[in-house]
Design a protein around this motif. Structure first.
Motif, PDB file in Angstrom:
ATOM      1  N   THR A   1       0.687  -1.257   0.028  1.00 47.30           N
ATOM      2  CA  THR A   1       0.045   0.009  -0.012  1.00 47.30           C
ATOM      3  C   THR A   1       0.911   1.236   0.052  1.00 47.30           C
ATOM      4  O   THR A   1       0.270   2.238  -0.148  1.00 47.30           O
ATOM      5  CB  THR A   1      -0.976   0.080   1.254  1.00 47.30           C
ATOM      6  OG1 THR A   1       0.018  -0.081   2.458  1.00 47.30           O
ATOM      7  CG2 THR A   1      -1.826  -1.146   1.173  1.00 47.30           C
TER       8      THR A   1
ATOM      9  N   GLY B   1       2.816   2.414  -2.103  1.00 48.02           N
ATOM     10  CA  GLY B   1       3.143   3.092  -3.488  1.00 48.02           C
ATOM     11  C   GLY B   1       4.218   2.659  -4.113  1.00 48.02           C
ATOM     12  O   GLY B   1       5.204   1.919  -3.737  1.00 48.02           O
ATOM     13  N   PRO B   2       4.606   3.474  -5.327  1.00 47.30           N
ATOM     14  CA  PRO B   2       5.983   3.027  -6.215  1.00 47.30           C
ATOM     15  C   PRO B   2       7.072   3.260  -5.058  1.00 47.30           C
ATOM     16  O   PRO B   2       7.271   4.327  -4.437  1.00 47.30           O
ATOM     17  CB  PRO B   2       5.739   4.032  -7.374  1.00 47.30           C
ATOM     18  CG  PRO B   2       4.456   4.018  -7.573  1.00 47.30           C
ATOM     19  CD  PRO B   2       3.578   3.961  -6.081  1.00 47.30           C
ATOM     20  N   ASP B   3       8.030   2.525  -5.419  1.00 48.42           N
ATOM     21  CA  ASP B   3       9.362   2.516  -4.730  1.00 48.42           C
ATOM     22  C   ASP B   3      10.573   2.182  -5.403  1.00 48.42           C
ATOM     23  O   ASP B   3      10.494   0.776  -5.543  1.00 48.42           O
ATOM     24  CB  ASP B   3       9.397   1.886  -3.409  1.00 48.42           C
ATOM     25  CG  ASP B   3      10.524   2.053  -2.411  1.00 48.42           C
ATOM     26  OD1 ASP B   3      11.550   2.724  -3.016  1.00 48.42           O
ATOM     27  OD2 ASP B   3      10.623   1.541  -1.380  1.00 48.42           O
TER      28      ASP B   3
ATOM     29  N   LEU C   1       1.355  -3.473  -7.278  1.00 51.00           N
ATOM     30  CA  LEU C   1       0.920  -1.947  -7.325  1.00 51.00           C
ATOM     31  C   LEU C   1      -0.430  -1.886  -7.843  1.00 51.00           C
ATOM     32  O   LEU C   1      -1.297  -0.921  -7.459  1.00 51.00           O
ATOM     33  CB  LEU C   1       2.021  -1.196  -7.956  1.00 51.00           C
ATOM     34  CG  LEU C   1       3.287  -1.226  -7.077  1.00 51.00           C
ATOM     35  CD1 LEU C   1       4.286  -0.383  -8.028  1.00 51.00           C
ATOM     36  CD2 LEU C   1       3.215  -0.379  -5.989  1.00 51.00           C
TER      37      LEU C   1
ATOM     38  N   HIS D   1      -2.351   1.489  -7.214  1.00 52.73           N
ATOM     39  CA  HIS D   1      -1.275   2.562  -7.757  1.00 52.73           C
ATOM     40  C   HIS D   1      -0.830   2.711  -8.991  1.00 52.73           C
ATOM     41  O   HIS D   1      -0.144   3.258  -9.436  1.00 52.73           O
ATOM     42  CB  HIS D   1      -0.092   2.265  -6.616  1.00 52.73           C
ATOM     43  CG  HIS D   1      -0.238   2.429  -5.534  1.00 52.73           C
ATOM     44  ND1 HIS D   1      -0.597   3.520  -4.533  1.00 52.73           N
ATOM     45  CD2 HIS D   1      -0.498   1.516  -4.262  1.00 52.73           C
ATOM     46  CE1 HIS D   1      -0.661   3.713  -3.329  1.00 52.73           C
ATOM     47  NE2 HIS D   1      -0.847   2.317  -2.899  1.00 52.73           N
ATOM     48  N   GLU D   2      -1.251   1.520  -9.798  1.00 54.76           N
ATOM     49  CA  GLU D   2      -0.976   1.312 -11.102  1.00 54.76           C
ATOM     50  C   GLU D   2      -2.269   1.276 -12.064  1.00 54.76           C
ATOM     51  O   GLU D   2      -3.215   0.533 -11.444  1.00 54.76           O
ATOM     52  CB  GLU D   2       0.000   0.510 -11.454  1.00 54.76           C
ATOM     53  CG  GLU D   2       1.393   0.886 -11.052  1.00 54.76           C
ATOM     54  CD  GLU D   2       2.046   1.705 -12.084  1.00 54.76           C
ATOM     55  OE1 GLU D   2       1.806   2.286 -12.720  1.00 54.76           O
ATOM     56  OE2 GLU D   2       3.301   2.233 -11.431  1.00 54.76           O
TER      57      GLU D   2
ATOM     58  N   SER E   1       0.532   1.790 -18.296  1.00 52.41           N
ATOM     59  CA  SER E   1       1.263   2.158 -16.995  1.00 52.41           C
ATOM     60  C   SER E   1       2.631   2.682 -17.383  1.00 52.41           C
ATOM     61  O   SER E   1       3.173   2.537 -18.507  1.00 52.41           O
ATOM     62  CB  SER E   1       1.329   0.701 -16.222  1.00 52.41           C
ATOM     63  OG  SER E   1       2.301   1.211 -15.090  1.00 52.41           O
TER      64      SER E   1
ATOM     65  N   HIS F   1       5.094   2.179 -15.647  1.00 54.29           N
ATOM     66  CA  HIS F   1       5.913   1.367 -14.632  1.00 54.29           C
ATOM     67  C   HIS F   1       7.206   1.027 -15.472  1.00 54.29           C
ATOM     68  O   HIS F   1       8.229   0.505 -14.950  1.00 54.29           O
ATOM     69  CB  HIS F   1       5.203   0.194 -14.227  1.00 54.29           C
ATOM     70  CG  HIS F   1       5.832  -0.616 -13.231  1.00 54.29           C
ATOM     71  ND1 HIS F   1       6.204  -0.322 -11.907  1.00 54.29           N
ATOM     72  CD2 HIS F   1       6.299  -2.108 -13.139  1.00 54.29           C
ATOM     73  CE1 HIS F   1       6.754  -1.268 -11.227  1.00 54.29           C
ATOM     74  NE2 HIS F   1       6.836  -2.362 -12.032  1.00 54.29           N
TER      75      HIS F   1
END
Length: 316
Positions: A174, A176-178, A215, A220-221, A228, A230
């Protein structure tokens, strides 16, 4: 004893064949058909022939174990040959699959895996079964310990590494992107530790797709991976290029799970918008799509694969 499952309808049967976990292993397909008719001697012959090719053994046992009748026939096999490590490991993985479907008690599957370990202490396959259970519901510490058991028996175990990547990708879903998430570090480390001709070189691509799955499921995506961003960042592009360049030079075309990697790599190239590179991979994949990653995050994998392939082939 459980009877063989009822025949699939025509449409479902075609889809099951197209997404066959056996991939291109014709001997495995033939053995599975024999096992469905109760001829467990075919499985015995196949596993004796496989020997200690651990990636191939793991692939073959896990695919046979997917069938609903495998537990019953492997019990018959064990009655005939109580000391058979091959029968014990097939029963163990069959019970693991049933436990993962909620059709068997987890403790019973775990005990079967431990029984198989006692008969074949050098075999990573029963430990793979325990790892599958832990990845689905165990603690991080338990999962890491079991992965170490697999790796201590076969340092480059393909399926074991894929399971760990999928599990690690789910940490902090949860948040988010990292770009510094530990799944990327693990995948890079494993790829660097592996021999030059090991398909674990593709593991950073697997990590990228698994993190997208997590994600996207967390919101989040976008649900469409092509939409995306991503795969468009600098780090992602470097990972994809390195993996594709490695594949172009790879000469070990006999790896039993290479098509898993090629599907992940083709998926990445589609998401990256590299149609020509994706096309080369689709030609090599042929009619052997895999459920992951085409199902990510919650899609029909066969439809997604065919749509991506058609777009790629139409772009060149």
């Amino acid at each position: 004893m459980s009877p063989p499952p009822p025949p699939l309808g025509r449409g479902r049967k075609r889809a099951a064949q197209a997404l066959d976990a056996a991939l291109d292993d014709a001997e495995l397909v033939a053995t599975r058909a024999s096992l469905a008719q109760g001829r467990w001697q075919a499985a015995r012959s196949l596993l004796v022939q496989t020997g200690d090719d651990w990636d191939r053994r793991g692939h073959r046992v896990t695919v046979l174990a997917l069938e609903s009748y495998s537990a019953a026939w492997s019990r018959d096999w064990l009655l005939a040959e109580p000391d058979s490590a091959d029968a014990a490991v097939l029963l163990a993985l069959s019970l693991v699959q049933r436990a993962l479907l909620g059709k068997e008690k987890i403790a019973k599957a775990q005990k079967a895996c431990r029984d198989a370990v006692a008969l074949a202490p050098a075999d990573p396959t029963p430990w793979l079964g325990l790892l599958m259970l832990a990845c689905a519901g165990g603690t991080d510490e338990e999962t890491e310990q079991l992965f170490d058991e697999v790796r201590s028996r076969h340092a480059d175990h393909h399926h074991g590494h894929h399971l760990m990547v999928a599990r690690l990708a789910e940490r902090r879903a949860t948040a988010g992107p990292d770009p510094l998430h530990e799944v990327y570090d693990f995948a890079n480390w494993a790829a660097e530790q592996a021999p030059a001709d090991s398909p674990l070189a593709i593991l950073p691509v697997i990590a990228h797709a698994e993190r997208y799955r997590v994600l996207a499921l967390a919101g989040h995506e976008p649900a469409d991976p092509v939409a995306s961003g991503h795969w468009s960042g600098r780090r992602a592009r470097q990972v994809m290029k390195a993996a594709f360049d490695w594949w172009l030079e790879w000469e070990q075309e006999g790896h039993p799970r290479r098509l898993v990697d090629l599907n992940f790599l083709a998926h990445a190239k589609v998401c990256e918008g590299r149609g020509a590179e994706a096309t080369a991979l689709f030609h090599r994949i042929g009619e052997h799509p895999t459920t992951a990653p085409w199902s990510y995050p919650d899609r029909d994998p066969l439809s997604a694969f065919r749509a991506a392939r058609d777009r790629a082939l139409g772009s060149v």
